[in-house]
Scaffold this active site. Structure first.
Site, PDB file in Angstrom:
ATOM      1  N   CYS A 153       7.338   3.133  -1.217  1.00 52.73           N
ATOM      2  CA  CYS A 153       7.372   2.177  -2.335  1.00 52.73           C
ATOM      3  C   CYS A 153       6.714   0.842  -1.996  1.00 52.73           C
ATOM      4  CB  CYS A 153       8.794   1.983  -2.844  1.00 52.73           C
ATOM      5  SG  CYS A 153      10.009   1.510  -1.607  1.00 52.73           S
ATOM      6  N   HIS A 158       9.019   3.562  -8.251  1.00 49.39           N
ATOM      7  CA  HIS A 158       9.932   4.673  -7.958  1.00 49.39           C
ATOM      8  C   HIS A 158       9.912   5.752  -9.044  1.00 49.39           C
ATOM      9  CE1 HIS A 158      11.465   1.228  -5.591  1.00 49.39           C
ATOM     10  NE2 HIS A 158      11.670   2.162  -4.682  1.00 49.39           N
ATOM     11  N   ASP A 196       7.790  -1.017 -11.231  1.00 48.22           N
ATOM     12  CA  ASP A 196       8.619  -0.192 -10.349  1.00 48.22           C
ATOM     13  C   ASP A 196       7.832   1.035  -9.893  1.00 48.22           C
ATOM     14  OD1 ASP A 196      10.568   1.253  -9.073  1.00 48.22           O
ATOM     15  OD2 ASP A 196      11.993   1.223 -10.737  1.00 48.22           O
TER      16      ASP A 196
END
EC number: 3.4.22.-
Length: 405
Positions: free
Chosen positions: A77, A288, A286
């Site tokens: 990430c 993820h 994000d």
């Protein structure tokens, strides 16, 4: 194809509905140096956020190093956030901050070339493969989670092999940005210059920088400036909040890398006020989400539909961040850097407890500054890292890492 388009139309609807949760007032949202008035510019806010290149976990790419992982889910990430920050710098470099993206619309060739720098292949200069293997030189095993400073150091070293973008990457040390060192690194001789004596003196002061640049006809190498910071011990000290948010207002802003332990996000802006009360909510992309590897198509282009986030923007209170962060800035020309220095003097250094320092001269107790140079290897360009044995010429640098829990 219609079902795919329908999916993205639904995402845009969700995004618009989410924006309704923002106060319908004259408050501002700041995104990477640009402001949007909530009451009248919600569609522009949507467009601005969705135009950012969005890099997420991927699966089914070729194994890293030949025998390593074929997905970065669970560990990549922060690498993806670093890719997003660098991609924003390249967008500003070639297309400008005001460039906008629309799905299914033909984009400039520079856009496609930027996107191809980040594909998950070992021959792409900023791929997950290159970043993970360069991380070995920073003491990180392939598949190990990175902190913001490690990503900064990796990008600095990979940029040495990227001749097309030709960036100067400066990563600050000890919470200190040194103007003299940046000028030394970014001022390059034009091709017509024959001798090193034509280079502007390193000792130029702020008052005669522009004069010196003109007199010696030096060129400026576009600057990616990354400032790793630790803004507290276990959590961010509230005294830094205003200065941190001020950085997103600067036209040179590339946002910030940070998040929570082992959970990184790319922060691109903040909500000015909420319900008339000053807000400490940051807006972030994000990484993820795990998507399937995308490669170039037969015509040499990349289907970019999964590289832009059309979902609702997420928010986080700044005090919930881990104190290890890294700010990013891009200065295409020397005047942009000079303007950034002025803004820092005015908005950051006015605080009693400064978030970082900006100094003119290289500190005398530091080792001499040597601009980074590409090491001697047997291959060129992005193919240079085929094994970790080729990383020995890079020095390990000290980290400001997000704390593990």
């Amino acid at each position: 194809m219609e079902s795919v388009l329908s999916k993205y139309e639904d995402q845009i609807t969700i995004f618009t509905d989410y924006l309704e949760e923002y106060p319908d007032t004259d408050e501002l949202v700041w995104i990477l140096g640009k402001q949007h008035l909530l009451k009248t510019e919600k569609s522009k806010l949507l467009s601005d956020i969705s135009a950012r290149l969005w890099f997420t976990y991927r699966r089914k790419f070729s194994p890293i190093g030949g025998t390593g992982p074929s997905s970065d889910a669970g560990w990549g990430c922060m690498l993806r956030c670093g890719q997003m920050m660098l991609a924003q710098a390249l967008i500003c470099r070639h297309l400008g901050r005001d460039w906008s993206w629309e799905k299914q619309k033909e984009q400039p060739k520079e856009y496609q070339r930027i996107l191809q720098c980040f594909l998950d292949r070992k021959d792409c200069c900023y791929s997950i493969h290159q970043m993970a293997q360069m991380g070995v030189g920073e003491g990180k095993s392939i598949g190990e989670w990175f902190g913001p400073n490690t990503v900064a150091q990796v990008l600095k070293k990979l940029a040495l092999f990227d001749e097309w973008n030709s960036l100067a990457v400066y990563v600050s040390m000890d919470n200190t940005v040194v103007i003299e060192d940046i000028k030394k690194m970014c001022r390059v001789l034009p091709l017509s210059a024959d001798t090193a004596g034509d280079r502007p003196p390193d000792s130029l002061t702020a008052s005669n920088q522009s004069k010196g640049t003109s007199a010696y006809c030096s060129a400026w190498k576009p600057l990616l400036l990354i400032v790793p910071l630790r803004l507290g011990i276990n959590q961010i000290n509230p005294v830094y909040v205003d200065a941190f948010k001020e950085c997103f207002k600067m036209p040179q802003s590339l946002g910030a890398l940070g998040g929570k332990p082992n959970n990184a996000y790319y922060f691109i802006g903040f909500l000015g006020k909420k319900g008339g009360i000053t807000s400490d909510e940051l807006i972030f992309l994000d990484p993820h989400t795990t998507q399937t590897f995308v490669d170039t198509e037969e015509n040499g282009t990349v289907n970019d539909q999964t590289f832009h986030c059309l979902q609702s923007p997420q928010r986080m209170n700044i005090l919930n961040l881990d104190p290890s962060v890294a700010l990013g800035f891009f200065c295409k020309e020397e005047k942009d850097f000079d303007n950034w220095c002025s803004l820092v003097q005015k908005e950051i250094l006015k605080e009693n407890l400064r978030m970082f320092e900006l100094v003119q001269k290289h500190p005398s107790h530091w080792p001499p500054f040597v601009p980074p140079a590409k090491p001697e290897v047997t291959t060129t360009g992005a193919e240079f890292i085929d094994s970790t044995e080729q990383l020995e010429e890079f020095d390990l640098e000290e980290d400001f890492e997000i704390l593990s829990v």
